[in-house]
Design a protein around this motif. Structure first.
Motif, mmCIF file in Angstrom:
data_model
loop_
_atom_site.group_PDB
_atom_site.id
_atom_site.type_symbol
_atom_site.label_atom_id
_atom_site.label_comp_id
_atom_site.label_asym_id
_atom_site.label_seq_id
_atom_site.Cartn_x
_atom_site.Cartn_y
_atom_site.Cartn_z
ATOM 1 N N GLN A 344 0.819 -1.208 0.000
ATOM 2 C CA GLN A 344 0.000 0.000 0.000
ATOM 3 C C GLN A 344 0.855 1.261 0.000
ATOM 4 O OE1 GLN A 344 -3.832 -2.131 2.184
ATOM 5 N NE2 GLN A 344 -2.522 -0.787 3.382
ATOM 6 N N ALA A 345 2.060 1.186 0.550
ATOM 7 C CA ALA A 345 2.986 2.320 0.489
ATOM 8 C C ALA A 345 3.386 2.588 -0.963
ATOM 9 C CB ALA A 345 4.229 2.037 1.346
ATOM 10 N N ARG A 346 3.703 1.523 -1.680
ATOM 11 C CA ARG A 346 4.064 1.676 -3.102
ATOM 12 C C ARG A 346 2.876 2.222 -3.904
ATOM 13 N NH1 ARG A 346 7.890 2.559 -7.061
ATOM 14 N NH2 ARG A 346 7.263 1.551 -8.989
ATOM 15 N N ASP A 347 1.676 1.713 -3.651
ATOM 16 C CA ASP A 347 0.483 2.202 -4.347
ATOM 17 C C ASP A 347 0.288 3.701 -4.109
ATOM 18 O OD1 ASP A 347 -0.059 -0.318 -5.316
ATOM 19 O OD2 ASP A 347 -1.576 -0.792 -3.806
ATOM 20 N N HIS A 348 0.495 4.142 -2.867
ATOM 21 C CA HIS A 348 0.344 5.572 -2.553
ATOM 22 C C HIS A 348 1.361 6.398 -3.334
ATOM 23 C CE1 HIS A 348 -0.230 9.266 -0.235
ATOM 24 N NE2 HIS A 348 1.083 9.308 -0.106
ATOM 25 N N ALA A 349 2.609 5.956 -3.354
ATOM 26 C CA ALA A 349 3.656 6.710 -4.048
ATOM 27 C C ALA A 349 3.377 6.831 -5.541
ATOM 28 C CB ALA A 349 5.016 6.051 -3.818
ATOM 29 N N MET A 350 2.755 5.811 -6.119
ATOM 30 C CA MET A 350 2.464 5.825 -7.550
ATOM 31 C C MET A 350 1.473 6.922 -7.930
ATOM 32 S SD MET A 350 4.346 3.557 -9.061
ATOM 33 C CE MET A 350 3.540 3.235 -10.627
ATOM 34 N N THR A 351 0.776 7.492 -6.950
ATOM 35 C CA THR A 351 -0.170 8.587 -7.244
ATOM 36 C C THR A 351 0.501 9.957 -7.198
ATOM 37 O OG1 THR A 351 -0.855 8.941 -4.926
ATOM 38 C CG2 THR A 351 -1.994 7.219 -6.164
ATOM 39 N N LYS A 352 1.798 9.991 -6.848
ATOM 40 C CA LYS A 352 2.500 11.256 -6.640
ATOM 41 C C LYS A 352 3.426 11.562 -7.822
ATOM 42 C CE LYS A 352 0.830 12.121 -2.524
ATOM 43 N NZ LYS A 352 0.073 13.349 -2.189
ATOM 44 N N SER A 353 2.840 11.989 -8.902
ATOM 45 C CA SER A 353 3.596 12.271 -10.127
ATOM 46 C C SER A 353 4.242 13.647 -10.076
ATOM 47 C CB SER A 353 2.654 12.193 -11.336
ATOM 48 O OG SER A 353 3.186 12.848 -12.450
ATOM 49 N N TRP A 354 5.534 13.712 -10.379
ATOM 50 C CA TRP A 354 6.219 15.010 -10.463
ATOM 51 C C TRP A 354 5.626 15.868 -11.577
ATOM 52 C CZ3 TRP A 354 8.654 17.638 -7.093
ATOM 53 C CH2 TRP A 354 9.551 17.070 -6.184
ATOM 54 N N ASP A 355 5.219 15.241 -12.685
ATOM 55 C CA ASP A 355 4.659 16.011 -13.805
ATOM 56 C C ASP A 355 3.430 16.797 -13.363
ATOM 57 O OD1 ASP A 355 6.584 15.176 -15.565
ATOM 58 O OD2 ASP A 355 5.396 13.529 -16.387
ATOM 59 N N THR A 356 2.548 16.140 -12.604
ATOM 60 C CA THR A 356 1.348 16.821 -12.118
ATOM 61 C C THR A 356 1.719 17.982 -11.195
ATOM 62 O OG1 THR A 356 0.071 14.777 -12.260
ATOM 63 C CG2 THR A 356 -0.804 16.522 -10.843
ATOM 64 N N ILE A 357 2.682 17.745 -10.307
ATOM 65 C CA ILE A 357 3.126 18.767 -9.342
ATOM 66 C C ILE A 357 3.668 19.987 -10.067
ATOM 67 C CG2 ILE A 357 4.782 19.254 -7.513
ATOM 68 C CD1 ILE A 357 2.563 17.359 -6.622
ATOM 69 N N PHE A 358 4.543 19.772 -11.039
ATOM 70 C CA PHE A 358 5.180 20.893 -11.728
ATOM 71 C C PHE A 358 4.243 21.575 -12.720
ATOM 72 C CE2 PHE A 358 9.378 18.889 -10.562
ATOM 73 C CZ PHE A 358 9.761 19.928 -9.737
ATOM 74 N N ASN A 359 3.354 20.823 -13.342
ATOM 75 C CA ASN A 359 2.392 21.451 -14.252
ATOM 76 C C ASN A 359 1.525 22.465 -13.514
ATOM 77 O OD1 ASN A 359 3.311 20.019 -16.435
ATOM 78 N ND2 ASN A 359 1.722 18.446 -16.340
ATOM 79 N N LYS A 360 1.146 22.130 -12.286
ATOM 80 C CA LYS A 360 0.349 23.052 -11.476
ATOM 81 C C LYS A 360 1.147 24.309 -11.151
ATOM 82 C CE LYS A 360 -2.191 23.407 -7.111
ATOM 83 N NZ LYS A 360 -2.546 22.721 -5.825
ATOM 84 N N LEU A 361 2.433 24.148 -10.830
ATOM 85 C CA LEU A 361 3.276 25.307 -10.518
ATOM 86 C C LEU A 361 3.461 26.192 -11.751
ATOM 87 C CD1 LEU A 361 5.121 26.766 -8.447
ATOM 88 C CD2 LEU A 361 7.005 25.369 -9.331
ATOM 89 N N ILE A 362 3.711 25.584 -12.897
ATOM 90 C CA ILE A 362 3.909 26.352 -14.128
ATOM 91 C C ILE A 362 2.644 27.129 -14.476
ATOM 92 C CG2 ILE A 362 4.246 26.146 -16.629
ATOM 93 C CD1 ILE A 362 6.166 23.782 -15.999
ATOM 94 N N LEU A 363 1.482 26.520 -14.285
ATOM 95 C CA LEU A 363 0.221 27.214 -14.525
ATOM 96 C C LEU A 363 0.088 28.424 -13.597
ATOM 97 C CD1 LEU A 363 -2.497 27.316 -15.995
ATOM 98 C CD2 LEU A 363 -3.425 25.773 -14.243
ATOM 99 N N SER A 364 0.492 28.269 -12.347
ATOM 100 C CA SER A 364 0.458 29.382 -11.401
ATOM 101 C C SER A 364 1.402 30.497 -11.843
ATOM 102 C CB SER A 364 0.835 28.890 -9.995
ATOM 103 O OG SER A 364 0.788 29.937 -9.046
ATOM 104 N N TYR A 365 2.597 30.125 -12.291
ATOM 105 C CA TYR A 365 3.542 31.110 -12.841
ATOM 106 C C TYR A 365 2.878 31.911 -13.970
ATOM 107 C CZ TYR A 365 7.904 29.011 -10.850
ATOM 108 O OH TYR A 365 8.924 28.568 -10.052
ATOM 109 N N GLN A 366 2.264 31.188 -14.895
ATOM 110 C CA GLN A 366 1.676 31.830 -16.077
ATOM 111 C C GLN A 366 0.565 32.803 -15.680
ATOM 112 O OE1 GLN A 366 0.618 28.230 -18.164
ATOM 113 N NE2 GLN A 366 2.461 28.278 -19.443
#
Length: 377
Positions: A344-366
């Motif tokens: 279940q620890a591995r399953d949780h980590a698989m939901t934490k994509s760096w792409d999603t995290i950074f896309n949100k930040l870039i949108l905020s920048y824009q």
């Protein structure tokens, strides 16, 4: 859009701030967003498609990974004027952060900040808690000079809001699930400590603010009943020499590990133990989960962002030795529970994509750049 990032710590320094900013710079350039990182001198020699502007730096006595620099404002500003940034991001609140504030103020450019480290909480560990109020006053001034302050977790956002810091937004953290992967298991790593040992792993700085004293007391108590365990401590810091002198024989200090060497240490261990109560996020907790390790950790600060008790680990009361001993003992003796939490620890980590995290930040920048351009048009 062109981004200038000011930071007092950068790769190859070993801390969450340096690694996060390095990944951010890589992601921006990979998305065709030019960026420049302004930082104290660094020995970073890795591949990069972004520019580095460096100044000589001196280590802080209580936090040597973060360098104090006296930047040459004239030279730095000239180079930045040639780069023509659209947005300034100050990632730390020391000299380089002040340099970023000054440049934004001089040029009228929009500026954002990010909060990574709970320095006011560290002060009590160094017997200077008397200046915590002054530290918060400074941080309040610094971050409120910015249009947006990004923080990594809900608990950190709540803390900063209580301290009067405004315009807060969560910029979370992700994990490289390919690098930190159960498939990186290495039998030779386990063999070093005894084939049938249960390996407990800690990764992080060896410093007072990491509550490492609680871990050592807990493991010494565990040793009275479970001599088939071995504690592997990955990291370095001001307490290392003292800890090595007092540690029992079944504790190994490896120093810092990097890349595949670190991922093998995670994947080849049985339980991740983490006593720190001062985390703004706790990147290593997510790395451990991604590697398939159940986590035993103090349920405090940013660790709460990922640790779900009895789902992907066991939560302990902050700075509670008996809680930590009980949790470690339970996972050592209950193989079924340990395997369940591991999956279940591995399953949780698989939901934490760096792409999603950074896309949100870039949108905020824009959004910030567009709003600024409308206001100044």
């Amino acid at each position: 859009m062109r981004i200038a990032i000011f930071t007092d710590t950068f790769l190859p320094q070993i801390n969450g701030v340096a690694r996060t900013i390095g990944r951010l710079a890589d992601t921006l350039t990979r998305n065709n967003i030019p960026c420049v990182v302004i930082t104290p001198e660094t020995k970073f020699q890795g591949q990069r498609n972004y520019e580095l502007l460096v100044s000589p730096g001196l280590s802080l006595p209580f936090y040597p990974e973060c360098l104090l620099s006296i930047p040459n404002y004239t030279e730095t500003f000239q180079k930045l004027n040639s780069f023509k940034p659209d947005l300034i991001h100050v990632a730390t609140e020391f000299s380089m952060g002040i340099c970023g504030l000054k440049y934004a103020s001089t040029t009228g450019l929009p500026i954002v900040s990010s909060y990574h480290t709970n320095f006011p909480q560290y002060l009590s560990y160094y017997k200077v808690e008397i200046i915590a109020m002054l530290a918060w006053k400074y941080l309040r001034w610094f971050h409120n000079m910015c249009l947006k302050s990004y923080c990594p977790s809900k608990s950190t956002l709540k803390l900063l809001k209580q301290q009067g810091i405004k315009n807060l937004e969560i910029w979370g953290r992700g994990v490289d699930t390919e690098l930190y992967n159960p498939a990186k298991f290495d039998f030779s790593f386990r063999k070093r400590f005894g084939q049938n040992k249960k390996l407990l792993l800690y990764v992080g700085r060896l410093a007072p603010e990491k509550d490492i004293d609680i871990l050592m007391k807990s493991f010494q108590m565990l040793n009275k009943k479970h001599r088939n365990s071995h504690l592997v401590i990955v990291g370095d810091g001001p307490l290392r020499q003292k800890l090595e002198q007092s540690a029992p024989p079944n504790v190994t200090f490896t120093g810092y590990l990097h890349g595949d060497e670190l991922s093998r240490a995670y994947a080849s261990s049985d339980i991740f133990v983490f006593p720190s109560t001062t985390e703004t996020y706790g990147n290593v907790v997510l790395e451990a989960m991604s590697s398939g390790l159940p986590v035993v950790a103090a349920f405090s600060g940013g660790v709460r962002e990922n640790l779900v008790n009895r789902i992907n680990g066991l939560a302990c009361s902050p700075r509670n030795v008996m809680d930590m001993v009980t949790a470690m003992e339970r996972l050592i003796t209950d193989e079924t529970l340990r395997k369940e939490l591991s999956l279940q620890a591995r399953d949780h980590a698989m939901t934490k994509s760096w792409d999603t995290i950074f896309n949100k930040l870039i949108l905020s920048y824009q959004e910030i750049v567009c709003l600024h351009n409308k206001v100044t048009a």
